[in-house]
Motif scaffolding. Sequence first.
Motif, mmCIF file in Angstrom:
data_model
loop_
_atom_site.group_PDB
_atom_site.id
_atom_site.type_symbol
_atom_site.label_atom_id
_atom_site.label_comp_id
_atom_site.label_asym_id
_atom_site.label_seq_id
_atom_site.Cartn_x
_atom_site.Cartn_y
_atom_site.Cartn_z
ATOM 1 N N UNK A 1 11.687 -4.296 -67.124
ATOM 2 C CA UNK A 1 13.043 -4.242 -67.656
ATOM 3 C C UNK A 1 13.160 -5.052 -68.942
ATOM 4 N N UNK A 2 12.056 -5.676 -69.368
ATOM 5 C CA UNK A 2 12.057 -6.444 -70.605
ATOM 6 C C UNK A 2 11.059 -5.848 -71.590
ATOM 7 N N UNK A 3 11.429 -5.847 -72.863
ATOM 8 C CA UNK A 3 10.507 -5.424 -73.915
ATOM 9 C C UNK A 3 9.600 -6.585 -74.293
ATOM 10 N N UNK B 1 8.111 -6.593 -80.196
ATOM 11 C CA UNK B 1 9.454 -6.524 -80.760
ATOM 12 C C UNK B 1 9.519 -7.266 -82.091
ATOM 13 N N UNK B 2 8.827 -8.381 -82.166
ATOM 14 C CA UNK B 2 8.784 -9.133 -83.414
ATOM 15 C C UNK B 2 8.088 -8.331 -84.506
ATOM 16 N N UNK C 1 17.121 -12.052 -79.201
ATOM 17 C CA UNK C 1 17.612 -12.045 -77.822
ATOM 18 C C UNK C 1 16.395 -11.947 -76.902
ATOM 19 N N UNK C 2 16.043 -13.093 -76.280
ATOM 20 C CA UNK C 2 14.829 -13.137 -75.472
ATOM 21 C C UNK C 2 15.021 -13.815 -74.122
ATOM 22 N N UNK D 1 14.304 -8.488 -76.358
ATOM 23 C CA UNK D 1 13.580 -8.127 -75.133
ATOM 24 C C UNK D 1 14.420 -7.248 -74.209
ATOM 25 N N UNK D 2 15.697 -7.078 -74.502
ATOM 26 C CA UNK D 2 16.569 -6.249 -73.657
ATOM 27 C C UNK D 2 16.339 -4.769 -73.952
#
Length: 697
Positions: free
Chosen positions: A15-17, A22-23, A547-548, A575-576
């Motif tokens: 459920x988290x990226x 992401x960075x 957002x992490x 990460x959402x």
Amino acid sequence: MPKPKASTTEVPESIYLNRELSQLAFNRRVLAQAEDKTIPLLERLRYLCIVSSNLDEFFEVRIASLLAHNRMQGALTEPPALAAAMERTGHECHAIIERQYNLLNNEILPQLAEAGIYLLRHTERNEEQRAWVKEYFDREVRPLLTPIGLDPAHPFPQVVNKSLNFIVELSGKDAFGRGTGIAILKAPRVLPRVIRLPDHLSKKGAASFCLLSSVIHAHIADLFTGREVVAYSQFRVTRNSDLWVDEEEVKNLRQALQSELHSRQFGFAVRLEVARNCPGHLADFLLDQFSIPRSRLYAVDGPVNMVRLLELINGVRQPSLHFPPFHPGNLPRLADGDIFSALRQQDVLLHHPFQSFQPVVEFIRTAALDPSVVAIKQTIYRTGMNSDLMESLIAAAHRGKEVTVIVELMARFDEEANINWAEKLERAGAQVVYGVVGLKTHAKLALVLRREGNELRRFAHLGTGNYHPTTTKHYTDFGLLTAHPALTAEVNEVFIHLTSLTKPKKLQHLWLAPFDLQKEIIRAIRNEAEIAKQGKPARIIAKMNALLDESVIRALYAASADGVKIDLIVRGACALRPGVPGLSDNIRVRSIIGRFLEHSRIYYFRNNLAHDVYLASADWMNRNLFRRVEVAFPVLDKTLKKQVIAQGLNPYLKDNLNAWELAADGKYHRRKPRGKQHAFCAQQYLAQLLGTPELRH
């Protein structure tokens, strides 16, 4: 955590990226700016340089921290999970860097040449230009070069982090009849990396440049008399750059950091960059010397440090190749009047860089000169090497005012500047405190105490950005100047907490990390969820850099399942996962990448039409919520509250030129005007609203 509802769309395994991917996705969005043909050419090159700078820090800090954690566990090899993470990030980094150099060589440099700006390689220079470069090499470069032939008496030299170096393979024997085959050559750091040739050596109206690496390449054989240069390559090593001090053993943080700053240049190596034509055996030799796996070898078609091309950008004055000049707006009622009188009447909200940061500088300068001001307190995270604001604090101390400055010595890559300012402030008689060891003081606060009649009146500045003369011109941030008695009293309580290390009093207005900021954010999110459960409209809008934090993400997922409409404007890593059926149906995430770096943090909760608005120094990351001193502060004035929503949130939700929307799979898609929809750029709108109307997309 809500259970996913039945759906034809599968819920992702996680459920988290992934944070690192992401960075890197953020850097792809920055790279897209360099690919945007509507942006002036030298600004496109600037975006390429920004990507390189971002990737440097990604390796120096993020990749290095993952590897350092593994080393601390005593592992001799990378465990499968870490190896898999390194492989995924490495693949993405290689792809981004390949796109960078393709764009540089196939689009930007040829188009610059068409505009009369030439970056000349040795083979592209004419006879006169080669003669000038030879003379420049002999006069300016050669005297500073020290080639080191490797043998038992000359071991492989220390190579400084991110410095330009050359590896040279030689044939024949040296002066002592030995067959030393490898030499290492360091490029002097004092020399410019981009060199402008005299105008008479270029076409009329044109400008010609060459790189220091090209100058050395062209004359490297001159350094090895009697030897033949068989092969050579420029190279650059990226090292772990996180500073570390033992919190239990350190007696003086400033002294400990001063000794650590030098070692930063020689942390363990995490990446090797070489020229694309570097022979394989020389690359292998370097990888072995630095203990770097082949997966972190980057062979590039151009300069190994693209960031240095900023020197070219700053050396060209053709207006058509740059963004048009932008001049921030000023608030008329602060321009000539008494700032303290103005604040007694009403709070002042500033939106940078669309509005000038000068009122904040004047706030401190006026306080330093005003005989009625008895004390000034301020936090400093990043302020740069030159700062009128810091000079005002020093002047205030010289005038006998009580000056207290919380200087964060552990502000990454600004440690040296902050140490220098701390020493100057102490010499002037200011009380300097280095925050809390183990917790970075990231809050942006300034407090002025002024004697007015028989009472002390407090005036404060609270902001989302740094007190830095350069970034305030390029980063979007909000600042609040206020004389609100309750708010300024709580700012004073924060300063007392930071200097005395006592437990802070319960604050009614400010949310303070690491004590209650995370709890208050979760409480506000859950409050919206309760409102939604009652069948009433519920809304959250939040803007931040990253957002992490998993606890906040879980609360947002739960609120989404309860029917809260959530919009998140997250510039960087997120990460959402938005839009997952049964998990995050009601959450949308977008990122804005434009001329200015989006830096402000805004938290909005509808709260049954109370419209709670908080401005903050903190992103929704674990480090900000639990390992830093951060402050979120409310906008209490209803007019200013509407102003934050109208300027800081709504335009960014409307943007369809610089906006990227995040999908559940972690991919970003750029928004474009649809049908008869008008193109809308939030930054351009704000520039026209608050500053000069000449900013263009």
